[in-house]
Every structure is written in structure tokens, then in C-alpha cells.
Enzyme design. Structure first.
Site, PDB file in Angstrom:
ATOM      1  N   ASP A 152       0.816  -1.205   0.000  1.00 55.27           N
ATOM      2  CA  ASP A 152       0.000   0.000   0.000  1.00 55.27           C
ATOM      3  C   ASP A 152       0.852   1.258   0.000  1.00 55.27           C
ATOM      4  O   ASP A 152       2.044   1.218   0.264  1.00 55.27           O
ATOM      5  CB  ASP A 152      -0.903   0.013   1.240  1.00 55.27           C
ATOM      6  CG  ASP A 152      -2.164  -0.800   1.014  1.00 55.27           C
ATOM      7  OD1 ASP A 152      -2.396  -1.226  -0.126  1.00 55.27           O
ATOM      8  OD2 ASP A 152      -2.907  -1.006   1.991  1.00 55.27           O
TER       9      ASP A 152
ATOM     10  N   LYS B  14      -3.712   3.079  -2.601  1.00 55.50           N
ATOM     11  CA  LYS B  14      -4.825   3.968  -2.906  1.00 55.50           C
ATOM     12  C   LYS B  14      -4.517   5.283  -2.251  1.00 55.50           C
ATOM     13  O   LYS B  14      -4.006   5.328  -1.154  1.00 55.50           O
ATOM     14  CB  LYS B  14      -6.121   3.435  -2.286  1.00 55.50           C
ATOM     15  CG  LYS B  14      -6.493   2.079  -2.769  1.00 55.50           C
ATOM     16  CD  LYS B  14      -7.805   1.673  -2.142  1.00 55.50           C
ATOM     17  CE  LYS B  14      -7.917   0.173  -2.100  1.00 55.50           C
ATOM     18  NZ  LYS B  14      -8.168  -0.346  -0.794  1.00 55.50           N
TER      19      LYS B  14
ATOM     20  N   MET C 230      -7.591   9.053   9.236  1.00 53.84           N
ATOM     21  CA  MET C 230      -8.104   9.619   7.979  1.00 53.84           C
ATOM     22  C   MET C 230      -8.869  10.917   8.264  1.00 53.84           C
ATOM     23  O   MET C 230      -9.875  11.211   7.617  1.00 53.84           O
ATOM     24  CB  MET C 230      -8.996   8.593   7.259  1.00 53.84           C
ATOM     25  CG  MET C 230      -8.205   7.371   6.820  1.00 53.84           C
ATOM     26  SD  MET C 230      -9.208   6.099   6.036  1.00 53.84           S
ATOM     27  CE  MET C 230      -9.657   5.106   7.451  1.00 53.84           C
TER      28      MET C 230
HETATM   29  N1  SAH Z   1      -4.152   0.338   9.130  1.00 55.74           N
HETATM   30  C1  SAH Z   1      -3.578   1.649   9.398  1.00 55.74           C
HETATM   31  C2  SAH Z   1      -4.565   2.770   9.139  1.00 55.74           C
HETATM   32  C3  SAH Z   1      -4.964   2.873   7.687  1.00 55.74           C
HETATM   33  S1  SAH Z   1      -6.003   4.236   7.367  1.00 55.74           S
HETATM   34  C4  SAH Z   1      -3.016   1.678  10.814  1.00 55.74           C
HETATM   35  O1  SAH Z   1      -3.271   0.775  11.603  1.00 55.74           O
HETATM   36  O2  SAH Z   1      -2.267   2.613  11.123  1.00 55.74           O
HETATM   37  C5  SAH Z   1      -4.841   5.487   6.917  1.00 55.74           C
HETATM   38  C6  SAH Z   1      -4.770   6.515   8.019  1.00 55.74           C
HETATM   39  O3  SAH Z   1      -3.874   6.075   9.041  1.00 55.74           O
HETATM   40  C7  SAH Z   1      -4.228   7.850   7.599  1.00 55.74           C
HETATM   41  O4  SAH Z   1      -5.215   8.648   6.988  1.00 55.74           O
HETATM   42  C8  SAH Z   1      -3.807   8.423   8.925  1.00 55.74           C
HETATM   43  O5  SAH Z   1      -4.913   8.868   9.657  1.00 55.74           O
HETATM   44  C9  SAH Z   1      -3.279   7.200   9.621  1.00 55.74           C
HETATM   45  N2  SAH Z   1      -1.818   7.085   9.497  1.00 55.74           N
HETATM   46  C10 SAH Z   1      -1.126   6.096   8.908  1.00 55.74           C
HETATM   47  N3  SAH Z   1       0.208   6.315   9.012  1.00 55.74           N
HETATM   48  C11 SAH Z   1       0.346   7.480   9.685  1.00 55.74           C
HETATM   49  C12 SAH Z   1       1.455   8.261  10.124  1.00 55.74           C
HETATM   50  N4  SAH Z   1       2.722   7.881   9.896  1.00 55.74           N
HETATM   51  N5  SAH Z   1       1.208   9.403  10.796  1.00 55.74           N
HETATM   52  C13 SAH Z   1      -0.043   9.802  11.052  1.00 55.74           C
HETATM   53  N6  SAH Z   1      -1.128   9.118  10.667  1.00 55.74           N
HETATM   54  C14 SAH Z   1      -0.937   7.973   9.996  1.00 55.74           C
END
Ligand code: SAH
Length: 275
Positions: free
Chosen positions: A42, A64, A179
Site C-alpha cells: 500500500d 490507494k 483519515m
Molecule cells: N491500518 C492503518 C490505518 C490505515 S487508514 C493503521 O493501523 O495505522 C490510513 C490513516 O492512518 C491515515 O489517513 C492516517 O490517519 C493514519 N496514518 C497512517 N500512518 C500514519 C502516520 N505515519 N502518521 C499519522 N497518521 C498515519
């Protein structure tokens, strides 16, 4: 499990890649990547992590970005099934944890229905890692005894929200929105509407755990204008609740001290040999 012929080794590992810093990858994830025949990854997966794949491993981007879907979910599911049925060891690599807003469950269902063996490898989720890197414990004795993970991503075309803000505002625990970078206005408006106070502490953490991390603090009432002024952009996690104020005392991470290429701290080969 139907009448499909399934190769004896073809298997899909639905793996969490952690929040950004490759050192937050689990040892199991690193080992599976080192043995992978194909990796389907991803957008939020750090490039350094892919260095763990062996030469000859198929690397397929299925990322995506909001509003720009490179591959549809159904196409990703079919791809995973096809690769596994060719007998490959397939790593489906997702940001954070695959079962927290990662659609890992849907992929597991598709694999299950196709009779393809799969395993889930949990990852460090940004929902707790981003607050932690900003000095925010999502629970804290005396301040918050529960935490709720909420997706703030909703179809902008929909006038109504499907998130139950009344329930969230009344709960009294920590709220962690993922998100949410583009929805801070809605989050603030709805929580205030349902009775949270203007002064409720908010922490916003962008690009957490990386050299580009930005951790910002404000109140719930000022959050929308603050986020606009600071040009908050994805990926970001928004923490709402009393614990967010602990960032003022506990922020510890210095992104400027984080190396541009985190693997320089750790030789990939040495890592793979050690596990
Ligand atoms: N499965 C992922 C979340 C996927 S949805 C998890 O467990 O982290 C994607 C969202 O995750 C982004 O829009 C943001 O809100 C968050 N996210 C992922 N990586 C991030 C990062 N390094 N810093 C801040 N937010 C992050």
C-alpha cells in the site's frame, strides 16, 4: 472450502508494516518479507521496508490515495488469490495494523472464500503509535480509561455523517480519528454540537514516527482554523480528549534527529540474518 485446486505452498500473509519508521516493523513481518515470492503493498508503506524483499520478488503497488484508487478492492483480492494459487508466498503489506481501518478483514474473507490459506501478522497501528510519538498516552490513570478508534473518512458527497458523534461526545474517553486530516472541521463541529467543551485538548500528529513528523496542539474549538492555518495534510491522526494535553509535557520525539534513511541504522542483511 469449495472445489478450487490450491497449491500446497501458496499462502497469503496479511502483514502490518507499522506506522512509518521501518524499525517499528515486527520481526515476523521482516522475516516473511525476506522470504516472499510476491509483495503487494500500500501507499503508506515506507520504501525502506521493501528493501527486505529478496531479489526476484514481485513487487506490486496496490496503493490507494484519497480519490485516486489505483486498484479496486476486488482487483486486489483477485490478484492475491491468483498469486497464491501460482504457489507463491505472498505478503500483503499494509500500513499500520491490517485489521485497523486497513480492509484486511475484507481481504481475509475473499481468501477464505477462495480456499486460499492465509495468516494475519498484526502491526504497530498509527492509531496508538502517532499519539505515542507525540507524547500522548491514549489511556492515562485519572484522565481516560477508554479509547475509541474512529474513521473520519467519509464520502464528501454525503451530507450526513455515519459516525455517531453524539455517542462519541458523551463517552468521556479518548477519541483517536484516523483519515481525519481533511475532516477536522466536521470533527470539531459535531463534537461541540453534542456537548464537548470548547477547551477539550486536541493533538494532531502528521507523518508520525518519520523524519517529517509534525505534532500540533490546540483546543477543540480552535481546531478547524488552526488546522487550516497549519495546512494539516494526510497522513495524520487526530486525538481528542484530556490526554492530548500530556503532549505539552511528554513530547519526546525529535524528527530532525531521525535519519533520512532509517535503514542506515540497521543493515538489512544483518537484520535478516538475525531472525
Ligand atoms: N491500518 C492503518 C490505518 C490505515 S487508514 C493503521 O493501523 O495505522 C490510513 C490513516 O492512518 C491515515 O489517513 C492516517 O490517519 C493514519 N496514518 C497512517 N500512518 C500514519 C502516520 N505515519 N502518521 C499519522 N497518521 C498515519
Amino acid at each position: 472450502m469449495g472445489d478450487k485446486i490450491v497449491s500446497s505452498d501458496g499462502r497469503v500473509y496479511i502483514v502490518g508494516a507499522g506506522p512509518g519508521d521501518p524499525e517499528l516493523l515486527t520481526l515476523r513481518a521482516a522475516r516473511l518479507l525476506g522470504e516472499a515470492g510476491a509483495v503487494v503493498y500500500d501507499r503508506l508503506v515506507g520504501a525502506e521496508i521493501l528493501e527486505l524483499c529478496p531479489p526476484g520478488c514481485l513487487r506490486i503497488f496496490a496503493g490507494k490515495s484519497p480519490g485516486n484508487h489505483t486498484m479496486r478492492q476486488g482487483e486486489i483480492n483477485s490478484l492475491l488469490i491468483d498469486l497464491a494459487q501460482e504457489g507463491l508466498s505472498v505478503v500483503r503489506l499494509k500500513g499500520g495494523d491490517p485489521f485497523i481501518f486497513g480492509r484486511g478483514g475484507e481481504e481475509a474473507q475473499a481468501l477464505s472464500q477462495a480456499g486460499v490459506p492465509f495468516e494475519i501478522v498484526p502491526g504497530v497501528t498509527s492509531a496508538t503509535a502517532a499519539p505515542a510519538y507525540a507524547g500522548v498516552p491514549v489511556t492515562h490513570r485519572g484522565l481516560s480509561s477508554s479509547v475509541t478508534f474512529v474513521t473520519a473518512h467519509e464520502d464528501p458527497a454525503k451530507p450526513e455523517t455515519s459516525v455517531d458523534y453524539a455517542h462519541l461526545a458523551a463517552g468521556g474517553g479518548t477519541l483517536v480519528f484516523v483519515m481525519g486530516a481533511r475532516s477536522i472541521g466536521r470533527i470539531s463541529r459535531e463534537l461541540l454540537r453534542y456537548g464537548m467543551t470548547d477547551e477539550t485538548p486536541v493533538a494532531i500528529v502528521e507523518n508520525a514516527t518519520t523524519g517529517r513528523q509534525r505534532a500540533l496542539r490546540c483546543t477543540l474549538a480552535e481546531a478547524p482554523s488552526f488546522a487550516e492555518r497549519e495546512e494539516v495534510a494526510p497522513p495524520a491522526v487526530v486525538v481528542v480528549g484530556a490526554v492530548a494535553a500530556l503532549a505539552d509535557e511528554l513530547a519526546w520525539f525529535r524528527p530532525e534527529e531521525s535519519p533520512a534513511s532509517p535503514w542506515s541504522r540497521l543493515q538489512t542483511q544483518t537484520l535478516l540474518e538475525s531472525i
